[in-house]
Design a protein around this motif. Structure first.
Motif, PDB file in Angstrom:
ATOM      1  N   GLY A  86       0.657  -1.259  -0.024  1.00  0.00           N
ATOM      2  CA  GLY A  86       0.247   0.002   0.096  1.00  0.00           C
ATOM      3  C   GLY A  86       0.772   1.352  -0.135  1.00  0.00           C
ATOM      4  N   ARG A  87       0.011   2.262  -0.045  1.00  0.00           N
ATOM      5  CA  ARG A  87       0.912   3.700  -0.152  1.00  0.00           C
ATOM      6  C   ARG A  87       1.217   4.170   1.270  1.00  0.00           C
ATOM      7  NH1 ARG A  87      -1.045   8.030  -4.568  1.00  0.00           N
ATOM      8  NH2 ARG A  87      -2.816   7.037  -5.437  1.00  0.00           N
ATOM      9  N   GLY A 116       1.754  11.876  -3.959  1.00  0.00           N
ATOM     10  CA  GLY A 116       1.316  11.038  -4.959  1.00  0.00           C
ATOM     11  C   GLY A 116      -0.074  11.493  -5.478  1.00  0.00           C
ATOM     12  N   LEU A 117      -0.775  12.384  -4.790  1.00  0.00           N
ATOM     13  CA  LEU A 117      -2.040  12.859  -5.273  1.00  0.00           C
ATOM     14  C   LEU A 117      -2.067  13.413  -6.868  1.00  0.00           C
ATOM     15  CD1 LEU A 117      -3.588  14.965  -2.507  1.00  0.00           C
ATOM     16  CD2 LEU A 117      -4.354  12.692  -3.436  1.00  0.00           C
ATOM     17  N   ASP A 118      -3.183  13.393  -7.683  1.00  0.00           N
ATOM     18  CA  ASP A 118      -3.132  13.825  -8.892  1.00  0.00           C
ATOM     19  C   ASP A 118      -3.728  15.290  -8.802  1.00  0.00           C
ATOM     20  OD1 ASP A 118      -6.330  13.841  -9.810  1.00  0.00           O
ATOM     21  OD2 ASP A 118      -5.874  12.022  -8.473  1.00  0.00           O
TER      22      ASP A 118
ATOM     23  N   MET B   1       6.198   1.002  -2.411  1.00  0.00           N
ATOM     24  CA  MET B   1       6.609   1.781  -3.685  1.00  0.00           C
ATOM     25  C   MET B   1       5.713   3.101  -3.894  1.00  0.00           C
ATOM     26  SD  MET B   1       8.980   1.237  -5.180  1.00  0.00           S
ATOM     27  CE  MET B   1       9.272   2.668  -6.077  1.00  0.00           C
ATOM     28  N   TRP B   2       6.357   4.084  -4.506  1.00  0.00           N
ATOM     29  CA  TRP B   2       5.831   5.439  -4.779  1.00  0.00           C
ATOM     30  C   TRP B   2       4.710   5.044  -6.054  1.00  0.00           C
ATOM     31  CZ3 TRP B   2       4.823   9.174  -8.314  1.00  0.00           C
ATOM     32  CH2 TRP B   2       4.501  10.472  -8.029  1.00  0.00           C
ATOM     33  N   LYS B   3       3.343   5.532  -5.433  1.00  0.00           N
ATOM     34  CA  LYS B   3       2.243   5.304  -6.779  1.00  0.00           C
ATOM     35  C   LYS B   3       1.719   6.743  -6.839  1.00  0.00           C
ATOM     36  CE  LYS B   3       0.803   0.614  -6.016  1.00  0.00           C
ATOM     37  NZ  LYS B   3       0.877   0.756  -4.671  1.00  0.00           N
ATOM     38  N   GLY B   4       1.635   7.190  -7.787  1.00  0.00           N
ATOM     39  CA  GLY B   4       1.267   8.396  -8.211  1.00  0.00           C
ATOM     40  C   GLY B   4       1.161   9.344  -9.496  1.00  0.00           C
ATOM     41  N   ASP B   5       1.008  10.435  -9.389  1.00  0.00           N
ATOM     42  CA  ASP B   5       0.688  11.071 -10.621  1.00  0.00           C
ATOM     43  C   ASP B   5       1.908  11.719 -11.298  1.00  0.00           C
ATOM     44  OD1 ASP B   5       0.190  12.591 -12.750  1.00  0.00           O
ATOM     45  OD2 ASP B   5      -1.714  13.338 -11.891  1.00  0.00           O
TER      46      ASP B   5
END
Lengths: 277, 253
Positions: A86-87, A116-118, B1-5
């Motif tokens: 997870g994040r 990581g927000l859009d 792990m980094w997940k993002g925009d």
């Protein structure tokens, strides 16, 4: 399945006495000899379940911050295995990811991006972030004019508005005033209801008392106790009050040194000579 | 792990660099135009009055060599030191490391955009106009960017381990200034070196850009193939070096 699991994790910090010259790197490559070093973490293993809230305590140099960096994925382990699902949102230092010349609002967006927000979500939530931080009158001022409490308010407010599963906090909630601390604590308790996971570091168990029901006690990189908050906290405080009387033989006196043996360590794999073939 | 925009993150970081560079400057982005302007005036004086040069459209000739060269050196050097300049991010924020040198290069692309206005002005000043080969510029500059990303990934990560790398980069930039046809022409290069010379991606960039802007022709295919092959090799090698050194950043910063 556990959201965080560490198995026999060790992290070695080299003592290179500030030397990082080409010659030193070449020597390391040619001889494949690990330099002197000590275990910042030695053979540490524990699991954290989803929705749990774990405190890490220990004296200075116990490896608490290294452990958080490890969980945040900033430093890979030298031995053992780390699995984090997870994040992750990490508040490791008050001003990390902030720039003093940008305004609060600009820093807010940048931090949201780092977490990581859009863009759409970040802009939608920015008002709610500002409201939570109570910084509205100062939000368009450059950050260099902020106090450390205001840094914390902004950083924490952004972090809890990001979509993260695991929140890592290093010893920083203490700079907030009591009112904001209470607000943070209430929010964190809310996060726990939403099955978010929290890992907090402090050298004073008192700070963690309201947040965590489990404590992990580290000393010189080794795991001393892992269990129910009150029991571990009592042992830790007794040890800190008088290190010799209670725990003389089971607590390491110094970090374990690395014995320079010719074993193949994970990062010895980076040897360029081998790669070139 | 980094997940993002990624695109939002990179845009925010580029905007940050741009804002902090110009926020407290009374003349703002004018400074981005001043350096090439000074150089053009100086070169024009020297090569019209001191060593008269027969190159046509001289001011545009100089600008179309100088601006790409300046972009290359600034982007490469900026990216080389970027990991050290952002040690705070590397050590405290779990963000993908590749983003940092890439951002440093893209930040300079903003300056290039501003300086490109100078080229555009010189085009009209010299009585030329925008021709239909201009879309080639996007291909040329795209390949050049790929090349710069590659060498920047390599030098930025090596610079974390051995801090001398930035001076190596500075020295190479100094040498390159003379190995790129900024104020002399490609025709002056002896035949024996011409082929090799085109493998220098900065020279190739300048040659191809001029072909489009000054001659109104598409860049020669063999030049573009050389640029493309060097760019791809650079990216593959640079990415592999970066990936291998990445786990060490935390300990060396």
């Amino acid at each position: 399945m556990s959201i965080i699991s560490l198995e026999n994790v060790s992290i070695i910090f080299r003592q290179r006495r500030d030397r990082m010259l080409l010659l030193d790197h070449l020597r390391e490559v040619v001889r494949k000899m690990p330099q002197d070093g000590f275990y910042a973490l030695h053979d540490v293993g524990f699991k954290v379940e989803r929705g749990e809230s774990v405190g890490i305590i220990g004296a200075n140099g116990a490896g608490k911050s290294t452990l958080l960096s490890l969980l945040a994925g900033l430093v890979p382990p030298d031995k053992g295995a780390v699995r984090v699902e997870g994040r992750v949102g990490a508040l490791l230092e008050l001003c990390s990811g902030f720039h003093p010349d940008l305004t609060g609002r600009e820093n807010l967006l940048m931090n949201a991006a780092l977490l990581g927000l859009d863009e759409k979500t970040a802009r939608e939530r920015s008002q709610s972030i500002i409201d939570f931080s109570e910084l509205a009158p100062f939000i368009d001022e450059p950050l260099r004019t902020y106090s450390s409490g205001m840094y914390l308010r902004l950083g924490f407010s952004v972090a809890i508005h990001a979509e993260i599963d695991i929140l890592l906090i290093d010893e920083i909630l203490t700079v907030g005033d009591l009112a904001f601390q209470k607000k943070c604590f209430d929010h964190i308790l809310g996060l726990r209801k939403a099955a978010k996971t929290l890992v907090c570091v402090s050298h004073v168990p008192g700070v963690l008392e309201q947040l965590c029901d489990r404590l992990v006690w580290l000393h010189h990189g080794q795991l001393i106790r892992d269990g129910e908050f009150d029991r571990v906290s009592a042992d830790y405080l007794a040890f800190m009050a008088d290190p010799n009387r209670h725990f003389g033989d089971e607590i390491p006196q110094a970090p374990r040194q690395v014995v320079p043996v010719k074993e193949k360590e994970p990062h010895a794999r980076v040897v360029p000579r081998r790669r070139r073939r | 792990m980094w997940k993002g925009d990624y695109s939002f993150l990179i845009r925010q970081l580029v905007i940050k660099d741009f804002k902090i560079r110009y926020r407290n400057m009374s003349l703002g982005i004018f400074w981005a135009l001043l350096n090439p302007l000074i150089m053009v005036v100086l070169f024009s004086f020297i090569f019209k009055q001191v060593f008269p040069s027969s190159i046509p459209h001289f001011s545009l000739y100089i600008l179309s060599g100088l601006i790409p060269f300046n972009f290359f050196t600034a982007a490469w050097l900026g990216a080389t030191t970027s990991l050290m300049d952002n040690a705070g991010l590397i050590k405290k924020v779990p963000v993908p490391r590749e983003v940092i040198p890439v951002t440093a290069v893209l930040g300079n692309l903003v300056h290039l955009g501003i300086q490109f206005l100078l080229i555009l002005a010189a085009v009209f000043y010299e009585g030329l106009s925008v021709n239909f080969h201009w879309p080639w510029l996007i291909v040329i500059w795209g390949l050049e960017l790929v090349f710069i990303f590659g060498i920047s990934l390599a030098t930025s990560s090596l610079n974390v381990l051995v801090r001398d790398i930035r001076y190596v980069v500075e020295s190479i930039n100094l040498i390159l200034f003379w190995l790129v046809p900024i104020f002399y022409t490609f025709d002056m290069i002896p035949m024996a070196y011409k082929d090799l010379y085109q493998y220098n991606p900065v020279a190739a960039l300048v040659l191809a850009t001029r072909k489009v802007i000054l001659d109104g022709q598409a860049p020669p295919l063999n030049l573009m193939l050389k640029l493309a092959s060097v760019a791809i090799v650079s990216l593959l090698v640079g990415e592999s070096i970066f990936r291998h050194l990445k786990p060490r950043f935390y300990r060396y910063l």
